[in-house]
Design a protein around this motif. Structure first.
Motif, PDB file in Angstrom:
ATOM      1  N   MET A   1      -8.640  58.124 -26.290  1.00  0.00           N
ATOM      2  CA  MET A   1      -9.252  56.299 -26.877  1.00  0.00           C
ATOM      3  C   MET A   1     -10.530  55.670 -25.987  1.00  0.00           C
ATOM      4  SD  MET A   1      -8.352  57.131 -29.789  1.00  0.00           S
ATOM      5  CE  MET A   1      -8.722  55.899 -31.071  1.00  0.00           C
TER       6      MET A   1
ATOM      7  N   LYS B   1      -2.270  65.658 -19.095  1.00  0.00           N
ATOM      8  CA  LYS B   1      -2.815  64.931 -19.849  1.00  0.00           C
ATOM      9  C   LYS B   1      -3.925  64.281 -20.935  1.00  0.00           C
ATOM     10  CE  LYS B   1      -2.801  59.544 -19.567  1.00  0.00           C
ATOM     11  NZ  LYS B   1      -1.751  59.268 -20.607  1.00  0.00           N
TER      12      LYS B   1
ATOM     13  N   ASP C   1     -11.022  52.265 -34.987  1.00  0.00           N
ATOM     14  CA  ASP C   1     -11.314  53.026 -33.693  1.00  0.00           C
ATOM     15  C   ASP C   1     -12.353  53.912 -32.384  1.00  0.00           C
ATOM     16  OD1 ASP C   1     -10.920  55.513 -33.871  1.00  0.00           O
ATOM     17  OD2 ASP C   1      -8.706  55.445 -34.272  1.00  0.00           O
TER      18      ASP C   1
ATOM     19  N   GLU D   1     -13.015  56.556 -29.669  1.00  0.00           N
ATOM     20  CA  GLU D   1     -12.726  57.830 -29.281  1.00  0.00           C
ATOM     21  C   GLU D   1     -13.900  58.903 -28.706  1.00  0.00           C
ATOM     22  OE1 GLU D   1     -10.548  61.306 -31.151  1.00  0.00           O
ATOM     23  OE2 GLU D   1     -11.513  60.412 -32.851  1.00  0.00           O
TER      24      GLU D   1
ATOM     25  N   ARG E   1      -4.435  54.578 -21.103  1.00  0.00           N
ATOM     26  CA  ARG E   1      -5.369  55.069 -22.162  1.00  0.00           C
ATOM     27  C   ARG E   1      -4.313  55.767 -22.563  1.00  0.00           C
ATOM     28  NH1 ARG E   1     -10.765  53.297 -22.061  1.00  0.00           N
ATOM     29  NH2 ARG E   1     -11.312  52.945 -20.096  1.00  0.00           N
ATOM     30  N   VAL E   2      -4.306  55.644 -24.106  1.00  0.00           N
ATOM     31  CA  VAL E   2      -3.899  56.378 -25.471  1.00  0.00           C
ATOM     32  C   VAL E   2      -4.891  57.754 -24.973  1.00  0.00           C
ATOM     33  CG1 VAL E   2      -3.477  56.898 -27.796  1.00  0.00           C
ATOM     34  CG2 VAL E   2      -3.497  54.407 -26.495  1.00  0.00           C
ATOM     35  N   THR E   3      -3.534  59.185 -25.187  1.00  0.00           N
ATOM     36  CA  THR E   3      -4.963  60.006 -25.354  1.00  0.00           C
ATOM     37  C   THR E   3      -3.991  61.313 -26.332  1.00  0.00           C
ATOM     38  OG1 THR E   3      -2.611  61.565 -23.517  1.00  0.00           O
ATOM     39  CG2 THR E   3      -5.151  59.645 -23.296  1.00  0.00           C
TER      40      THR E   3
ATOM     41  N   ILE F   1      -3.860  61.981 -29.526  1.00  0.00           N
ATOM     42  CA  ILE F   1      -3.534  61.705 -31.156  1.00  0.00           C
ATOM     43  C   ILE F   1      -4.825  61.524 -32.343  1.00  0.00           C
ATOM     44  CG2 ILE F   1      -2.898  59.841 -31.934  1.00  0.00           C
ATOM     45  CD1 ILE F   1      -1.585  58.267 -30.131  1.00  0.00           C
TER      46      ILE F   1
ATOM     47  N   ARG G   1      -3.517  59.861 -36.742  1.00  0.00           N
ATOM     48  CA  ARG G   1      -4.066  58.254 -36.800  1.00  0.00           C
ATOM     49  C   ARG G   1      -4.179  57.102 -38.020  1.00  0.00           C
ATOM     50  NH1 ARG G   1      -7.345  59.823 -32.519  1.00  0.00           N
ATOM     51  NH2 ARG G   1      -9.626  59.079 -33.875  1.00  0.00           N
TER      52      ARG G   1
ATOM     53  N   GLN H   1      -0.813  56.448 -39.415  1.00  0.00           N
ATOM     54  CA  GLN H   1       0.170  55.772 -38.784  1.00  0.00           C
ATOM     55  C   GLN H   1      -0.438  55.055 -39.113  1.00  0.00           C
ATOM     56  OE1 GLN H   1      -0.585  56.617 -34.498  1.00  0.00           O
ATOM     57  NE2 GLN H   1       1.030  57.689 -34.645  1.00  0.00           N
TER      58      GLN H   1
END
Length: 191
Positions: free
Chosen positions: A17, A72, A147, A149, A176-178, A180, A185, A188
């Motif tokens: 993200m 990651k 969002d 990415e 970061r958020v990674t 997903i 999303r 969610q």
């Protein structure tokens, strides 16, 4: 006439993200800019299908995770894809159960086609390093959310080099958020 057969491709990508500002900076260097509309259908607990429209082309797609080394932000999947005609697209959109026919699957007690929502993406390719494949940057809108990415299909051997290049562009994946997916999303966003 379009031949309706599934192809399989290994997809190894860094998925991270990014902020709106980072997206805008990278987008200013973008090329091959296009929109894509993704419609998601859950068939079973293990199978969610995406019907994707890019310009006037249509695709039925789903992904299956590959077992492998977990790094990651790195996703290792096999993507199955089938090109559809516009009439195929309309058949599925108006009768989601038709997906079972396209997938050559029988309806069972644990399978039913459930429409889960739509996500629209503005995508651009960006060259981060001339010795590497282009990355893709996405602005995604869904269910009142937006969002940003970066997805970068690489060879696993290029992972460390890719992380260094991203860091040089101010994107440290450790912060970061990674990993997903767009579908997760979207789901969610309903909670």
């Amino acid at each position: 006439m379009i031949k309706r057969t599934l192809t399989a491709d290994i997809e190894t990508e860094i998925k991270v993200m990014i902020t709106k500002d980072e997206y805008q900076i990278l987008f200013s260097k973008g090329h091959n800019i296009h929109t894509q509309i993704n419609h998601y259908y859950k068939i079973t607990d293990d199978l969610t299908v995406r019907i994707r429209k890019i310009n006037n082309e249509f695709f039925l797609q789903y992904k299956v995770s590959n077992d492998g080394v977990q790094l990651k932000g790195l996703k290792d999947k096999t993507e199955y894809s089938m090109k559809l005609s516009e009439s195929d697209y309309l058949i599925i959109k108006n009768n989601p159960e038709a997906l079972l026919t396209y997938l050559k699957k029988e309806k069972t007690s644990d399978s039913s086609v459930v429409y889960k929502g739509t996500l629209e993406t503005l995508r651009a390719n960006v060259t981060l390093d001339v010795s590497m494949p282009d990355a893709e940057i996405d602005m995604n809108t869904y269910n009142g959310f937006t969002d940003y990415e970066l997805e970068w299909e690489i060879d696993k051997k290029q992972y460390k080099k890719a992380l260094k290049i991203l860091k040089n562009h101010g994107i440290d994946i450790n912060d970061r958020v990674t990993g997903i997916s767009k579908y997760k999303r979207l789901i969610q966003s309903y909670i």
